[in-house]
Design a protein around this motif. Structure first.
Motif, PDB file in Angstrom:
ATOM      1  N   SER A   1       0.825  -1.208   0.000  1.00 36.87           N
ATOM      2  CA  SER A   1       0.000   0.000   0.000  1.00 36.87           C
ATOM      3  C   SER A   1       0.857   1.256   0.000  1.00 36.87           C
ATOM      4  O   SER A   1       0.573   2.216  -0.728  1.00 36.87           O
ATOM      5  CB  SER A   1      -0.938  -0.010   1.209  1.00 36.87           C
TER       6      SER A   1
ATOM      7  N   SER B   1       2.505   1.600  -3.435  1.00 39.48           N
ATOM      8  CA  SER B   1       1.427   1.882  -4.391  1.00 39.48           C
ATOM      9  C   SER B   1       1.005   3.344  -4.327  1.00 39.48           C
ATOM     10  O   SER B   1       0.876   4.019  -5.358  1.00 39.48           O
ATOM     11  CB  SER B   1       0.234   0.969  -4.097  1.00 39.48           C
TER      12      SER B   1
ATOM     13  N   SER C   1      -4.298   3.146  -2.528  1.00 34.21           N
ATOM     14  CA  SER C   1      -4.431   1.843  -1.903  1.00 34.21           C
ATOM     15  C   SER C   1      -4.517   2.042  -0.394  1.00 34.21           C
ATOM     16  O   SER C   1      -3.994   3.018   0.136  1.00 34.21           O
ATOM     17  CB  SER C   1      -3.203   0.992  -2.246  1.00 34.21           C
TER      18      SER C   1
ATOM     19  N   CYS D   1      -4.840  -5.595   0.981  1.00 36.11           N
ATOM     20  CA  CYS D   1      -4.952  -4.265   0.376  1.00 36.11           C
ATOM     21  C   CYS D   1      -6.213  -4.148  -0.470  1.00 36.11           C
ATOM     22  O   CYS D   1      -6.685  -5.124  -1.034  1.00 36.11           O
ATOM     23  CB  CYS D   1      -3.755  -3.981  -0.523  1.00 36.11           C
TER      24      CYS D   1
ATOM     25  N   GLY E   1      -7.800  -1.204  -3.403  1.00 34.18           N
ATOM     26  CA  GLY E   1      -7.473  -0.022  -4.180  1.00 34.18           C
ATOM     27  C   GLY E   1      -8.729   0.745  -4.551  1.00 34.18           C
ATOM     28  O   GLY E   1      -9.838   0.237  -4.472  1.00 34.18           O
TER      29      GLY E   1
END
Length: 144
Positions: free
Chosen positions: A110, A113, A120, A141, A143
């Motif tokens: 996360s 990302s 995320s 996770c 998104g």
């Protein structure tokens, strides 16, 4: 009828070329992320910068990140029941030791990302095993 046959032949030919290109892209993709210098793997921002410099689409960036974590971070069986909420410390420790539990994997994924500009966040909860809730915590996770 000849036009339909010709169109069908073109379509089949292009499909084969596109499938071969996808396989070649995957091989290239794997080589690119495997070749990240070790000096860039101790800091989430360095990993994000490397991925960003090598990949142009969100999909390829997420795939590269997933592939790198899967290849480089190993499950920490000895600490599988430990749960620490110091997120910054966890991310640093995970990159340093190359080990972690589900929460470590999720936090690292996360964090990088988000640094790539792909939203995320980490969800913590429980899973089901044989249709019964397993009360061992789990993290993953999601998104946007």
């Amino acid at each position: 009828m000849r036009k339909i046959a010709f169109t069908l032949i073109i379509f089949i030919g292009l499909s084969g070329i596109l499938n071969a290109q996808q396989r070649n892209n995957k091989l290239t993709f794997d080589k690119v992320i495997i070749n990240i210098p070790d000096s860039l793997t101790l800091c989430p921002q360095d990993i994000a910068n490397y991925i960003h410099s090598k990949h142009s689409t969100q999909d390829s960036k997420i795939q590269a990140l997933y592939f790198w974590i899967a290849k480089n971070i190993h499950y920490d069986i000895e600490n599988m029941y430990s749960f620490d909420y110091d997120t910054i410390g966890i991310i640093s420790k995970t990159l340093k030791t190359r080990k972690g539990i589900c929460y470590n994997y999720a936090l690292l994924f996360s964090d990088i990302s988000n640094r790539l500009g792909i939203k995320s966040f980490v969800i913590t909860g429980y899973t089901k095993i044989d249709n019964e809730i397993n009360y061992t915590p789990h993290s993953w996770c999601a998104g946007l």
